[in-house]
Design a protein around this motif. Structure first.
Motif, PDB file in Angstrom:
ATOM      1  N   UNK A  73     140.959  50.229  96.726  1.00  0.00           N
ATOM      2  CA  UNK A  73     140.398  49.703  95.222  1.00  0.00           C
ATOM      3  C   UNK A  73     139.774  48.645  95.158  1.00  0.00           C
ATOM      4  N   UNK A  74     139.480  47.359  95.779  1.00  0.00           N
ATOM      5  CA  UNK A  74     139.260  45.742  95.341  1.00  0.00           C
ATOM      6  C   UNK A  74     137.980  45.922  96.099  1.00  0.00           C
ATOM      7  N   UNK A  75     136.833  45.308  95.494  1.00  0.00           N
ATOM      8  CA  UNK A  75     135.322  46.002  95.620  1.00  0.00           C
ATOM      9  C   UNK A  75     135.439  44.883  96.526  1.00  0.00           C
ATOM     10  N   UNK A  76     134.220  44.793  97.420  1.00  0.00           N
ATOM     11  CA  UNK A  76     133.592  43.825  98.405  1.00  0.00           C
ATOM     12  C   UNK A  76     133.406  42.481  98.087  1.00  0.00           C
ATOM     13  N   UNK A  77     133.046  41.450  98.048  1.00  0.00           N
ATOM     14  CA  UNK A  77     132.638  40.482  97.646  1.00  0.00           C
ATOM     15  C   UNK A  77     131.466  40.280  97.674  1.00  0.00           C
ATOM     16  N   UNK A  78     131.043  39.762  96.589  1.00  0.00           N
ATOM     17  CA  UNK A  78     129.539  40.069  96.766  1.00  0.00           C
ATOM     18  C   UNK A  78     128.689  38.186  97.159  1.00  0.00           C
ATOM     19  N   UNK A  79     127.446  38.441  98.101  1.00  0.00           N
ATOM     20  CA  UNK A  79     126.927  36.839  98.280  1.00  0.00           C
ATOM     21  C   UNK A  79     125.546  37.232  97.939  1.00  0.00           C
ATOM     22  N   UNK A  80     125.535  35.867  97.644  1.00  0.00           N
ATOM     23  CA  UNK A  80     123.864  35.376  97.543  1.00  0.00           C
ATOM     24  C   UNK A  80     123.322  35.205  97.841  1.00  0.00           C
ATOM     25  N   UNK A  81     122.223  35.332  99.175  1.00  0.00           N
ATOM     26  CA  UNK A  81     121.357  34.944 100.551  1.00  0.00           C
ATOM     27  C   UNK A  81     120.373  34.389  99.524  1.00  0.00           C
ATOM     28  N   UNK A  82     119.895  33.039 100.119  1.00  0.00           N
ATOM     29  CA  UNK A  82     118.775  32.434  99.631  1.00  0.00           C
ATOM     30  C   UNK A  82     117.675  32.127 101.186  1.00  0.00           C
ATOM     31  N   UNK A  83     116.694  32.249 101.160  1.00  0.00           N
ATOM     32  CA  UNK A  83     116.137  31.972 102.093  1.00  0.00           C
ATOM     33  C   UNK A  83     114.652  30.964 101.876  1.00  0.00           C
ATOM     34  N   UNK A  84     114.064  30.605 103.184  1.00  0.00           N
ATOM     35  CA  UNK A  84     112.786  29.703 102.757  1.00  0.00           C
ATOM     36  C   UNK A  84     112.336  29.899 104.324  1.00  0.00           C
ATOM     37  N   UNK A  85     111.085  31.088 103.830  1.00  0.00           N
ATOM     38  CA  UNK A  85     110.105  30.990 105.108  1.00  0.00           C
ATOM     39  C   UNK A  85     108.538  31.220 105.050  1.00  0.00           C
ATOM     40  N   UNK A  86     108.579  30.484 106.582  1.00  0.00           N
ATOM     41  CA  UNK A  86     106.893  29.736 106.629  1.00  0.00           C
ATOM     42  C   UNK A  86     106.382  31.140 106.223  1.00  0.00           C
TER      43      UNK A  86
END
Length: 130
Positions: A73-86
């Motif tokens: 019943x415990x929600x999974x952690x959330x992750x912010x992904x930031x990418x810089x692409x050519x």
């Protein structure tokens, strides 16, 4: 979602090797993106809001949130992904992943933290073409 990144400092900083020579493309679609664009400009990056042909090399900043599956019943952690692409090759030239629950809700404060992390990681990466 495209966005940009910045750091807290008293003036422009040296652009890290993996991002050197790039103009960053950051459409001002949200308060967070506007704050990131502002922080990047303050740190010496050339930032624009759209991709244009025939100019200097550009890199688009984008982000997404990934939530891990729940454990019981415990929600999974959330992750912010930031990418810089050519924008020409699609190669990721800088990236950072941060736990979303440890970031402030305020867009400007969040942008500063994301920017600091992204630029620190970019400094660790080798320059493009080396």
């Amino acid at each position: 979602m495209l966005l940009a990144v910045g750091c807290a400092s008293g003036g422009p900083m040296a652009v890290p090797g993996s991002l050197k020579g790039y103009q960053l493309v950051v459409p001002p679609e949200s308060p967070f993106q506007k704050a990131l664009a502002s922080a990047l400009k303050h740190r010496g990056f050339k930032v624009r809001d759209a991709i244009r042909g025939g100019g200097r090399p550009a890199a688009a900043l984008f982000s997404y949130v990934f939530r891990e599956p729940p454990t019981g019943k415990v929600p999974g952690p959330a992750w912010l992904h930031v990418r810089v692409a050519d924008t020409r090759s699609g190669v990721i030239v800088a990236a950072v992943t941060l736990p979303l629950d440890s970031l402030p809700a305020d867009p400007a404060r969040r942008a500063e933290i994301v920017a600091d992390s992204l630029l620190a990681r970019a400094r660790e990466a080798p320059a493009a073409g080396s």
